[in-house]
Scaffold this motif. Structure first.
Motif, PDB file in Angstrom:
ATOM      1  N   SER B 119     -55.642  81.454  77.807  1.00 29.03           N
ATOM      2  CA  SER B 119     -55.305  81.151  79.195  1.00 29.03           C
ATOM      3  C   SER B 119     -53.858  80.688  79.278  1.00 29.03           C
ATOM      4  O   SER B 119     -53.425  79.853  78.483  1.00 29.03           O
ATOM      5  CB  SER B 119     -56.221  80.050  79.722  1.00 29.03           C
ATOM      6  OG  SER B 119     -57.573  80.433  79.618  1.00 29.03           O
ATOM      7  N   GLY B 120     -53.118  81.240  80.234  1.00 30.58           N
ATOM      8  CA  GLY B 120     -51.733  80.808  80.440  1.00 30.58           C
ATOM      9  C   GLY B 120     -50.725  81.563  79.595  1.00 30.58           C
ATOM     10  O   GLY B 120     -49.518  81.426  79.804  1.00 30.58           O
ATOM     11  N   ASP B 138     -55.950  86.923  80.987  1.00 31.06           N
ATOM     12  CA  ASP B 138     -55.503  85.886  80.045  1.00 31.06           C
ATOM     13  C   ASP B 138     -56.626  84.873  79.841  1.00 31.06           C
ATOM     14  O   ASP B 138     -56.967  84.109  80.723  1.00 31.06           O
ATOM     15  CB  ASP B 138     -54.211  85.204  80.525  1.00 31.06           C
ATOM     16  CG  ASP B 138     -54.349  84.431  81.821  1.00 31.06           C
ATOM     17  OD1 ASP B 138     -55.090  84.886  82.722  1.00 31.06           O
ATOM     18  OD2 ASP B 138     -53.735  83.352  81.947  1.00 31.06           O
ATOM     19  N   ALA B 140     -59.696  82.686  79.698  1.00 29.29           N
ATOM     20  CA  ALA B 140     -60.728  82.503  80.723  1.00 29.29           C
ATOM     21  C   ALA B 140     -60.081  82.160  82.053  1.00 29.29           C
ATOM     22  O   ALA B 140     -60.700  81.525  82.899  1.00 29.29           O
ATOM     23  CB  ALA B 140     -61.688  81.398  80.294  1.00 29.29           C
ATOM     24  N   HIS B 141     -58.827  82.551  82.230  1.00 28.71           N
ATOM     25  CA  HIS B 141     -58.072  82.123  83.405  1.00 28.71           C
ATOM     26  C   HIS B 141     -58.148  83.117  84.551  1.00 28.71           C
ATOM     27  O   HIS B 141     -58.847  82.897  85.525  1.00 28.71           O
ATOM     28  CB  HIS B 141     -56.616  81.867  82.987  1.00 28.71           C
ATOM     29  CG  HIS B 141     -55.738  81.421  84.108  1.00 28.71           C
ATOM     30  ND1 HIS B 141     -54.468  81.903  84.278  1.00 28.71           N
ATOM     31  CD2 HIS B 141     -55.961  80.555  85.109  1.00 28.71           C
ATOM     32  CE1 HIS B 141     -53.937  81.325  85.352  1.00 28.71           C
ATOM     33  NE2 HIS B 141     -54.818  80.509  85.875  1.00 28.71           N
ATOM     34  N   ARG B 179     -63.218  83.732  87.816  1.00 24.87           N
ATOM     35  CA  ARG B 179     -62.210  82.877  88.447  1.00 24.87           C
ATOM     36  C   ARG B 179     -61.357  83.659  89.444  1.00 24.87           C
ATOM     37  O   ARG B 179     -61.065  83.182  90.535  1.00 24.87           O
ATOM     38  CB  ARG B 179     -61.339  82.212  87.385  1.00 24.87           C
ATOM     39  CG  ARG B 179     -62.061  81.033  86.711  1.00 24.87           C
ATOM     40  CD  ARG B 179     -61.256  80.492  85.559  1.00 24.87           C
ATOM     41  NE  ARG B 179     -61.937  79.403  84.879  1.00 24.87           N
ATOM     42  CZ  ARG B 179     -63.003  79.534  84.095  1.00 24.87           C
ATOM     43  NH1 ARG B 179     -63.547  80.724  83.914  1.00 24.87           N
ATOM     44  NH2 ARG B 179     -63.544  78.486  83.506  1.00 24.87           N
ATOM     45  N   PRO B 202     -68.965  76.053  84.144  1.00 26.35           N
ATOM     46  CA  PRO B 202     -67.977  75.035  83.782  1.00 26.35           C
ATOM     47  C   PRO B 202     -67.998  73.850  84.753  1.00 26.35           C
ATOM     48  O   PRO B 202     -68.411  73.978  85.901  1.00 26.35           O
ATOM     49  CB  PRO B 202     -66.651  75.784  83.856  1.00 26.35           C
ATOM     50  CG  PRO B 202     -66.896  76.885  84.826  1.00 26.35           C
ATOM     51  CD  PRO B 202     -68.349  77.252  84.699  1.00 26.35           C
ATOM     52  N   LYS B 203     -67.516  72.717  84.255  1.00 25.22           N
ATOM     53  CA  LYS B 203     -67.552  71.469  85.015  1.00 25.22           C
ATOM     54  C   LYS B 203     -66.769  71.587  86.326  1.00 25.22           C
ATOM     55  O   LYS B 203     -65.676  72.148  86.354  1.00 25.22           O
ATOM     56  CB  LYS B 203     -66.953  70.357  84.163  1.00 25.22           C
ATOM     57  CG  LYS B 203     -67.151  68.969  84.716  1.00 25.22           C
ATOM     58  CD  LYS B 203     -67.157  67.958  83.580  1.00 25.22           C
ATOM     59  CE  LYS B 203     -66.955  66.523  84.007  1.00 25.22           C
ATOM     60  NZ  LYS B 203     -67.826  65.992  84.991  1.00 25.22           N
ATOM     61  N   ASP B 204     -67.347  71.052  87.369  1.00 25.82           N
ATOM     62  CA  ASP B 204     -66.686  70.937  88.678  1.00 25.82           C
ATOM     63  C   ASP B 204     -66.256  72.281  89.262  1.00 25.82           C
ATOM     64  O   ASP B 204     -65.320  72.347  90.063  1.00 25.82           O
ATOM     65  CB  ASP B 204     -65.451  70.019  88.591  1.00 25.82           C
ATOM     66  CG  ASP B 204     -65.831  68.589  88.242  1.00 25.82           C
ATOM     67  OD1 ASP B 204     -66.982  68.200  88.514  1.00 25.82           O
ATOM     68  OD2 ASP B 204     -64.977  67.861  87.698  1.00 25.82           O
ATOM     69  N   VAL B 205     -66.920  73.361  88.865  1.00 24.78           N
ATOM     70  CA  VAL B 205     -66.495  74.680  89.352  1.00 24.78           C
ATOM     71  C   VAL B 205     -66.756  74.810  90.853  1.00 24.78           C
ATOM     72  O   VAL B 205     -66.109  75.604  91.546  1.00 24.78           O
ATOM     73  CB  VAL B 205     -67.197  75.812  88.559  1.00 24.78           C
ATOM     74  CG1 VAL B 205     -68.670  75.912  88.906  1.00 24.78           C
ATOM     75  CG2 VAL B 205     -66.493  77.149  88.774  1.00 24.78           C
ATOM     76  N   ARG B 207     -65.769  72.875  92.985  1.00 29.56           N
ATOM     77  CA  ARG B 207     -64.549  72.477  93.689  1.00 29.56           C
ATOM     78  C   ARG B 207     -63.549  73.619  93.792  1.00 29.56           C
ATOM     79  O   ARG B 207     -62.532  73.497  94.463  1.00 29.56           O
ATOM     80  CB  ARG B 207     -63.894  71.291  92.984  1.00 29.56           C
ATOM     81  CG  ARG B 207     -64.764  70.051  93.023  1.00 29.56           C
ATOM     82  CD  ARG B 207     -63.955  68.799  92.762  1.00 29.56           C
ATOM     83  NE  ARG B 207     -64.782  67.756  92.215  1.00 29.56           N
ATOM     84  CZ  ARG B 207     -64.339  66.723  91.522  1.00 29.56           C
ATOM     85  NH1 ARG B 207     -63.051  66.601  91.290  1.00 29.56           N
ATOM     86  NH2 ARG B 207     -65.161  65.802  91.063  1.00 29.56           N
ATOM     87  N   LEU B 208     -63.830  74.729  93.107  1.00 22.95           N
ATOM     88  CA  LEU B 208     -62.964  75.897  93.258  1.00 22.95           C
ATOM     89  C   LEU B 208     -63.368  76.703  94.495  1.00 22.95           C
ATOM     90  O   LEU B 208     -62.730  77.701  94.825  1.00 22.95           O
ATOM     91  CB  LEU B 208     -63.055  76.790  92.015  1.00 22.95           C
ATOM     92  CG  LEU B 208     -62.077  76.498  90.874  1.00 22.95           C
ATOM     93  CD1 LEU B 208     -62.108  75.047  90.443  1.00 22.95           C
ATOM     94  CD2 LEU B 208     -62.364  77.390  89.681  1.00 22.95           C
TER      95      LEU B 208
END
Lengths: 428, 319
Positions: B119-120, B138, B140-141, B179, B202-205, B207-208
């Motif tokens: 990622s990135g 890229d 898991a991004h 994502r 994944p955690k807090d997903v 909020r996406l």
């Protein structure tokens, strides 16, 4: 040895709860006198007007690259950075190549430091051979050679039985066990704090539980063995109650935090900024605030730089592959002064975490301006604003998490045993 | 940024992710892609939009369909296309990603298409080159062209991208496709339901911009579109999922689970599919409900559109 008199200077000494504008005389390498003084002939006079005089800092967690990774940092280069930052004693970690797990290597560090470093350098030795095995090192011999405490540095001891034995054996000598409390299985392949941001960036998260699980285990073992235990770095709000409870129960438990964790939070890794990739990771803003609060209440004893030099090749990588760690020994004091200015924490309280408390925990006679104490002192302009630029720092490596950060508080001069080891050049 | 004095139709130097694009940017890309869908169905599929341009496909992760899709897209636009895969690159000899970027940049490419396992990494490479960079995935991004081709597929079938309810099912934690799709569907005004076992969410997903479900029956209720994700074999052997049999039992899309969604719900999959693991053949091959082959066709068109729009922002591009 000639004497030095600091005149009209604000003397700040947490160990004596002293905060007064006065004069201080250094003679024969020790603090000789504080108060109304008249200078004798051939005494050097330093006008400290507008500045503060504080005990030289004791940085309880510094990695250098010597021996084995001298291209990243030597004891000499780290000590120059330390002197520029007002740090007069560096406690260096055993994660070198070879690992400091043998009395001869402790001796090597001490001699190299004596010959090349401008500040005091005191090694901690490994708890287990190679920092990665279950075989204890020779605690007694290592202590006699000069190891001040035992730690596996940035390695955790996953085997609970090994940790139990290490604590039991250390308590034979009342030796201090210092641990990077991190469950490596929960840490897994994590590279940053686990949460919304790690999810958005597609990076593997490190849950706070990786730290708390290990702290809980360690504190049970402290209760079992009676060992003196120091938690090297705490990063999460969730870790604090267990530490407070262990203290209430009378256990000899202390804990540290890195200056980075007091000034930065997980948002600083946004845009995959690998300079802010740390272990333990930077957590959320609520964690940062909880750490700052714990420091102001004295629950956190010590602030460290966690100075961890990494060359450009190790850091300028995709975030997953970049090395953990940041330099910081040169910016430790300015970080704390900035914290005082920004969060309103009492100056003596923040300074105590890098002077009195580490000295008490490690059994050092420095860290204070008491009469007769070694004259390890730092003259600092508490208000001076500047912008940290990694390129201007003295460390051989430039991986500063605080790069570009606006800070306050600048070291003007630094003395070890009464001898100047750094003096800021007068402005042209 | 565009070097042209006029405001570019697509004001971005690179295409690194859906994050950062506006609704207008996405519409511009899809409209342009629609044009290439028509062209690609003709006998003469060639355009000269990228004539004289050099495109490098730099794939650090193996890929068949994405790489060939980008290659075909570049060639149909008239670019010189070079494929570099990691097996033959200096990265295996210890060269850093940044060194590779600097080396490639010295060859004066106009467009670099990059896939990387971290990622990135594509954004990092983009900082070091003077040409346009397209992210072909890229870590898991993000995988922006996948989300765009999914959007084009949906729009061509349903005529809109707003007001839809879209379920994304499977390994959300490790999925860049998820994502990018969450981001795109949010921008376009559709609702996203994520479905999978807790070990793969994944955690807090939430909020996406998504709702999270752990049961297919609940998560698929009322959905117009079901996007199935590929479950990597390596996840099966660890402790995230006990077995493929259990996964299929809970989350494999078969006719019964499909019936939880709207009666006319459509099924998508970014490929390559694990039949009998996350999707049943009767669903994958369904003549009207499955959009999986449409997705592949749209892929080439979307990549042509992205390449052309980015090339239009390069120095020296004619208006």
């Amino acid at each position: 040895m000639s004497a030095i008199i600091f005149q009209n200077v604000r003397v700040l000494d947490p160990a004596n709860n002293l905060d007064a504008v006065t004069n201080l005389r250094v003679a024969d390498g020790v603090i000789a006198e504080i108060g109304a003084l008249t200078a004798h002939d051939n005494e050097q006079i330093i006008d400290g007007k507008g500045c503060a005089l504080i005990p030289g800092l004791i940085d309880m967690q510094v990695w250098t690259g010597e021996p084995g990774f001298e291209h990243k940092e030597t004891l000499a280069s780290a000590s120059l950075a330390a002197a520029r930052g007002g740090v007069t004693t560096m406690i260096v970690m055993p994660n070198t190549q070879p690992v400091i797990d043998d009395a001869a290597l402790v001796d090597f560090i001490s001699r190299r430091a004596r010959d090349t470093a401008v500040t005091r350098v005191i090694p901690m030795a490994a708890i287990t051979k190679g920092c990665n095995s279950d075989q204890l090192t020779e605690f007694a011999l290592l202590r006699e050679a000069g190891a001040i405490a035992f730690t596996n540095g940035d390695h955790s001891i996953m085997n609970a039985l090994t940790m139990r034995h290490a604590m039991s054996y250390a308590s034979n000598f009342d030796a201090l066990v210092v641990h990077h409390a991190m469950d490596e299985n929960l840490f897994s392949v994590g590279v940053m704090n686990e949460g919304e941001l790690s999810t958005r960036l597609g990076l593997s998260g490190i849950p706070a539980a990786a730290e708390t699980v290990m702290i809980d285990r360690d504190l049970r073992l402290v209760a079992l063995t009676g060992a003196r235990y120091h938690l090297a770095q705490v990063s999460s709000e969730m870790s604090l109650p267990a530490i407070a409870e262990a203290r209430r129960n009378g256990h000899r438990v202390s804990c540290g935090v890195s200056a980075n964790h007091l000034l930065l939070n997980e948002n600083d890794v946004e845009n995959y900024r690998s300079f802010a990739k740390l272990n333990p990771p930077l957590r959320g803003e609520s964690d940062r605030l909880a750490l700052v609060n714990a420091l102001s209440l004295g629950l956190i004893d010590v602030v460290v730089s966690a100075h961890n030099p990494q060359d450009a090749d190790a850091k300028r990588q995709p975030f997953n592959q970049a090395a953990f760690g940041s330099i910081g020994v040169e910016t430790l004091l300015t970080s704390l002064i900035s914290l005082h200015h920004a969060e309103g924490i009492d100056l003596l309280t923040v300074l105590r975490t890098v002077t009195q408390r580490p000295a008490e925990i490690l059994g050092l006679e420095t860290g204070t301006l008491s009469i007769g104490a070694p004259a390890d002192i730092t003259l600092v302009d508490l208000g001076a604003p500047w912008v940290i630029s990694a390129d201007d720092l003295a460390s051989k490596s430039k991986n500063a998490a605080l790069d570009d950060r606006r800070v306050q508080g600048r070291v003007e001069a630094c003395f070890v045993a009464g001898k100047p080891v750094f003096t800021r050049a007068a402005k042209a | 940024m565009a070097s042209n004095t006029e405001i570019s139709a697509f004001p971005h130097r690179h295409l690194l992710g859906i994050h950062g694009l506006s609704q207008q940017d996405i519409m511009t890309l899809l409209d342009k892609a629609d044009h290439y869908v028509s062209l690609n169905r003709q006998q003469n599929k060639k355009s000269d939009a990228l004539r004289g341009r050099t495109q490098i496909n730099l794939f650090f992760e193996s890929s068949t369909r994405t790489q060939s899709s980008f290659e075909l897209a570049g060639k149909r636009l008239g670019a010189d296309v070079m494929n570099m895969s990691v097996a033959s690159s200096a990265m295996n000899k210890g060269e850093t990603l940044i060194d590779t970027a600097v080396t490639l940049n010295a060859m004066n490419p106009d467009l670099i298409v990059v896939r990387h396992g971290d990622s990135g990494a594509v954004a990092l490479l983009a900082q070091k080159v003077s040409c346009a960079v397209l992210n072909a995935g890229d870590g898991a991004h993000e995988h922006p062209t996948q989300a765009l081709l999914d959007a084009l597929t949906i729009r061509n079938r349903l005529g809109r991208l707003n007001g839809l309810k879209v379920a994304i099912c499977g390994d959300i934690a490790h999925s860049r496709v998820a994502r990018s799709n969450i981001a795109l569907l949010n921008i376009m005004g559709s609702q996203v339901n994520l479905i999978g076992p807790k070990t793969l969410i994944p955690k807090d997903v939430d909020r996406l911009g998504a709702r999270v479900f752990h049961s297919m029956r609940q998560g698929l209720a009322g959905c117009d579109i079901i996007m199935m994700l590929r479950v990597q074999h390596e996840r099966m052997s660890g402790n995230l999922i006990p077995s493929t049999r259990e996964y299929y039992h809970l989350y494999g899309l078969d006719d019964e689970k499909l019936s939880y969604a709207k009666p006319d719900a459509l099924v998508m999959h970014p490929g390559p599919m694990n039949r009998g693991v996350e999707i049943d053949s009767s669903v994958a091959d369904h003549p009207t409900k499955s959009l999986i082959r449409d997705q592949v066709e749209m892929g080439v068109a979307v990549r042509m559109a992205a390449l052309e729009l980015l090339a239009g922002n390069l120095d020296g591009a004619s208006l």
